[in-house]
Design an enzyme around this catalytic site. Structure first.
Site: not given
Length: 438
Positions: A14-17, A107, A138, A192, A207, A304
């Site tokens: 999701t993030v890479g695309a 992370k 952020i 999950e 984090k 997200g």
């Protein structure tokens, strides 16, 4: 003409695309802001055949992440595979050794290997950027590392896990149990199938370890973080918090004390008037207390695809502009080792909920044990269950007693509650929630 910045991306989830798409959509703006164009030239993923909502035509497919990391035609290696070890770790190390800059949203890897990777970046001259690893969109890493470079930090704390914040929000607003809200969070995709990493506080701890390093110049060390999750929080705790002027949040807190840097993750009562208390649902927030300035609170989406991709592309843009910041704001050799601070030394206010036996002298016994540990009470609330009835079917029922203490030590609270348990004037396990003041 300045040559384009050539980007290779390992991981097309999701993030890479989203990163590939965002660079394409913003290519003109990026070129104007960076003084050069940014171009994705290579990608790798587990499946080339998988359908993705992004145009990959004209982009080379590499056989694996390591091939991208060592490709001389790639300037920046972007790692979006995840995982604390290989192949992500070995690929990042290879990229840094070859003089490339690295951008990652990982992370877990930064929390465990951050100091080691930062040393490689220093040695070989590349950047190691990881804004997306903490709080996604952020800009907390840049704020601590660059924006507040001339400000001493006293405390940094925040809501760093959207799953937990969503669950606590639903519990408070709808009076639902933890189990009910967790099930709903899983149905909606916020949690999950095995939610322990989130709800037990470990995601927040990773984090926080990174933020503590940036704020206080410590080596990143997740094992130095005290961790508690939210599964013990009950609806009655949230109702009591509301009546007493508080709200319950899972906070990660790193604070400078006389004995060192205290790092802790646990459910926390915060004043309802505070900025952090207004942050609901899956939203994240981080507050920074710095010397000579009012508290600064940054709020935004902490996860997200779009939010994370935004931070990744911002890190790539810094590299395109020629910005090279030390990964943790200081040379790795100057980062200080840190150990887990004993929570018994922690000082602050406490919320305590006891199920007291409805017997003569119970209140006096509890008060005596608290007084023996020099614990002063700010407020006390006693409720009879069942509409005020002290018994059901002739059987005496425990009475909830809620205490708010003035500042004291955790050791004193534990000693007092142990004595109360031995006196057998309460049933069950006392509920204890720390209070974090503004």
């Amino acid at each position: 003409m300045v040559a384009p910045l050539r980007v290779g991306i390992a991981g097309l989830g999701t993030v890479g695309a989203e990163v590939v798409g965002l660079i394409e959509r913003q290519k003109r703006t990026l070129s104007l802001r960076c003084g050069r164009s940014v171009r994705v030239v290579a990608v790798s993923a587990r499946s080339k055949a998988k359908k993705r909502n992004v145009d990959l035509s004209g982009i080379a497919w590499a056989k694996n992440a390591l091939a991208i990391a060592t490709d001389p035609k790639v300037d920046v290696f972007v790692e979006l595979m995840g995982g604390v070890g290989d192949p992500a770790l070995s690929a990042i190390e290879a990229a840094l050794r070859s003089g490339k800059s690295v951008v990652t949203a990982n992370k877990a890897l930064i929390a465990k290997h951050g100091s080691r990777l930062a040393m490689l970046a220093e040695k070989h001259g590349g950047a190691l950027n990881y804004e997306a690893a903490v709080g996604a969109a952020i800009p907390i890493v840049k704020t601590l590392r660059e924006g507040l470079a001339g400000t001493g930090i006293d405390r940094v704390y925040g809501i760093l896990n959207g799953t937990c914040n969503y669950i606590l929000t639903r519990m408070e607003q709808e009076g639902l149990s933890f189990a009910e809200c967790l099930k709903d969070a899983q149905r909606l995709g916020y949690a999950e199938a095995n939610p322990s990493f989130d709800v037990d506080g470990h995601d927040t701890a990773q984090k926080l370890a990174i933020l503590a390093s940036l704020a206080f110049g410590t080596k990143v060390n997740q094992s130095a973080v005290y961790v508690e999750g939210i599964s013990s929080i009950a609806p009655e705790d949230l109702r009591a918090a509301q009546e007493l002027g508080y709200r319950v949040k899972l906070l990660g807190v790193a604070v400078k004390t006389e004995t060192g840097i205290e790092q802790r993750v646990h459910p926390t009562m915060v004043p309802r008037i505070s900025s952090i208390a207004q942050v609901m649902d899956v939203t994240n927030a981080v507050t920074i207390d710095g010397e000579g300035i009012p508290p600064i609170t940054l709020v935004g989406p902490g996860a997200g695809g779009a939010a994370t991709a935004s931070a990744v592309v911002a890190d790539i843009a810094d590299i395109a502009r020629g910005v090279r910041a030390l990964p943790f704001g200081r040379p790795v050799a100057k980062l200080k080792a840190t150990a887990k601070a004993p929570m018994r030394r922690h000082e602050g206010g406490y919320y305590i909920r006891l199920m007291a036996r409805d017997l003569t002298g119970t209140a006096a016994t509890i008060a005596k044990r608290l007084a023996e540990q020099k614990i002063s009470i700010e407020s006390i609330v006693q409720r009879h269950p069942n509409g005020g009835a002290a018994s059901v079917n002739g059987k005496s029922q425990p009475v909830p007693v809620i205490l708010i203490t003035y500042a004291t030590t955790e050791d004193a609270v534990r000693r007092a509650l142990q004595a109360v348990k031995q006196d057998r004037v309460i049933t069950g396990r006392p509920q204890v929630i720390r209070i974090e003041k503004n």
